[in-house]
Enzyme design. Structure first.
Site, PDB file in Angstrom:
ATOM      1  N   GLU A 162       4.225 -18.592 -10.268  1.00 45.91           N
ATOM      2  CA  GLU A 162       3.223 -17.589  -9.893  1.00 45.91           C
ATOM      3  C   GLU A 162       3.746 -16.897  -8.639  1.00 45.91           C
ATOM      4  O   GLU A 162       3.923 -17.533  -7.597  1.00 45.91           O
ATOM      5  CB  GLU A 162       1.855 -18.203  -9.621  1.00 45.91           C
ATOM      6  CG  GLU A 162       0.815 -17.118  -9.326  1.00 45.91           C
ATOM      7  CD  GLU A 162      -0.490 -17.642  -8.734  1.00 45.91           C
ATOM      8  OE1 GLU A 162      -1.389 -16.799  -8.502  1.00 45.91           O
ATOM      9  OE2 GLU A 162      -0.617 -18.853  -8.487  1.00 45.91           O
TER      10      GLU A 162
ATOM     11  N   ASP B 263       4.960 -17.670  -2.233  1.00 41.87           N
ATOM     12  CA  ASP B 263       4.371 -16.681  -1.329  1.00 41.87           C
ATOM     13  C   ASP B 263       5.078 -16.798   0.012  1.00 41.87           C
ATOM     14  O   ASP B 263       5.541 -17.882   0.375  1.00 41.87           O
ATOM     15  CB  ASP B 263       2.858 -16.921  -1.160  1.00 41.87           C
ATOM     16  CG  ASP B 263       2.096 -15.643  -0.804  1.00 41.87           C
ATOM     17  OD1 ASP B 263       2.360 -15.087   0.287  1.00 41.87           O
ATOM     18  OD2 ASP B 263       1.260 -15.189  -1.596  1.00 41.87           O
TER      19      ASP B 263
ATOM     20  N   ASP C 229      -0.647  -6.513  -4.608  1.00 40.66           N
ATOM     21  CA  ASP C 229      -0.944  -5.243  -3.948  1.00 40.66           C
ATOM     22  C   ASP C 229      -0.329  -4.135  -4.805  1.00 40.66           C
ATOM     23  O   ASP C 229       0.882  -4.141  -5.045  1.00 40.66           O
ATOM     24  CB  ASP C 229      -0.313  -5.236  -2.553  1.00 40.66           C
ATOM     25  CG  ASP C 229      -0.681  -4.002  -1.731  1.00 40.66           C
ATOM     26  OD1 ASP C 229      -0.952  -2.942  -2.339  1.00 40.66           O
ATOM     27  OD2 ASP C 229      -0.673  -4.097  -0.499  1.00 40.66           O
TER      28      ASP C 229
ATOM     29  N   LYS D 241       0.786   4.262  -2.813  1.00 43.66           N
ATOM     30  CA  LYS D 241       1.529   5.411  -2.271  1.00 43.66           C
ATOM     31  C   LYS D 241       2.944   5.441  -2.853  1.00 43.66           C
ATOM     32  O   LYS D 241       3.605   4.409  -2.959  1.00 43.66           O
ATOM     33  CB  LYS D 241       1.597   5.334  -0.752  1.00 43.66           C
ATOM     34  CG  LYS D 241       0.246   5.595  -0.086  1.00 43.66           C
ATOM     35  CD  LYS D 241       0.365   5.547   1.415  1.00 43.66           C
ATOM     36  CE  LYS D 241      -0.980   5.826   2.063  1.00 43.66           C
ATOM     37  NZ  LYS D 241      -0.941   5.670   3.526  1.00 43.66           N
TER      38      LYS D 241
ATOM     39  N   ASP E 130      -6.752  -6.183 -10.944  1.00 43.79           N
ATOM     40  CA  ASP E 130      -7.975  -5.373 -10.957  1.00 43.79           C
ATOM     41  C   ASP E 130      -7.632  -3.903 -10.759  1.00 43.79           C
ATOM     42  O   ASP E 130      -8.513  -3.054 -10.737  1.00 43.79           O
ATOM     43  CB  ASP E 130      -8.911  -5.817  -9.822  1.00 43.79           C
ATOM     44  CG  ASP E 130      -8.283  -5.568  -8.457  1.00 43.79           C
ATOM     45  OD1 ASP E 130      -7.159  -6.068  -8.223  1.00 43.79           O
ATOM     46  OD2 ASP E 130      -8.880  -4.868  -7.634  1.00 43.79           O
TER      47      ASP E 130
END
Length: 224
Positions: free
Chosen positions: A52, A77, A126, A130, A162
């Protein structure tokens, strides 16, 4: 989170047998000792290896590990204080098939060997909307090439988000580059036939998105 609390979590991570925090030079300047040996040296089995990426608190990794005992899961992470929660749960609940690595996603091919990984999950990244942030999107062409290096030939990717933007961007890129889209869904909780591992596990933020009636999207694909 206060700096004292962060420090406490960093220190506690050092004591967890399921947490790995290689220094950058260990990965880039030399062959990392765990590369190619995750199953043999840590999990002590030959089960499929699932990653993940950008695992946050590690909720998805932990819950997948509890659900699929015949697979090994590693959450990755750069923020150790964040995945501390997942690592601590893994220790407290004696979950043998979950681990965590503190490193940058860009170094994934320094952490894992060619063909070592069976499946990759990217959960709620994220979207980097932009244009100048395109290089940071976790499903851009450069990242897909890195994932392909460590995935075995039958390996699959999963993107759960999402962000309609991220969903659309990724679908467009996959079709444009000729990758194989196995499944795509714009609203996994409203449309029938969604895979169980997509709807049965929810992160903290995902439950907030659902309360706000934000649709959760999902793509399953193979990198060609």
């Amino acid at each position: 989170m206060g700096s004292k609390n962060k420090l406490k979590r960093f220190n506690e991570n050092e004591t967890f047998a399921n947490v790995f925090q290689p220094k950058r030079e260990e990965l880039v300047d030399a062959e990392y000792k765990m590369k190619g040996h995750w199953n043999a040296n840590h999990f002590k089995n030959n089960n499929p290896l699932v990653l993940e990426l950008g695992c946050g608190k590690g909720e998805y990794s932990v819950n997948l590990a509890k659900k699929y005992l015949n697979k090994n899961f590693i959450g990755i992470d750069i923020k150790g204080a964040r995945f501390w929660r997942g690592a601590k749960t893994g220790v407290e609940e004696s979950i043998p098939n979950v681990a965590f690595i503190r490193t940058q996603i860009e170094l994934i091919d320094h952490v894992f060997a060619e063909n070592e990984v069976d499946e990759i999950w990217i959960t709620f990244p994220d979207p980097q909307i932009k244009y100048k942030r395109t290089k940071h999107r976790m499903t851009n062409s450069k990242f897909l090439k890195r994932y392909k290096k460590v995935l075995n030939p039958e390996g699959v990717m999963n993107l759960k988000t999402d962000s309609e933007f991220m969903h659309g961007y990724t679908l467009g890129l996959l079709h444009g580059e000729g990758h194989e889209v196995l499944y795509a869904n714009h609203n996994v909780y409203k449309q029938e036939g969604s895979p169980e591992e997509v709807t049965s596990i929810q992160t903290h933020y995902e439950s907030i998105y659902l309360e706000q009636n934000k649709p959760i999207t999902y793509i399953r694909f193979k990198i060609k």
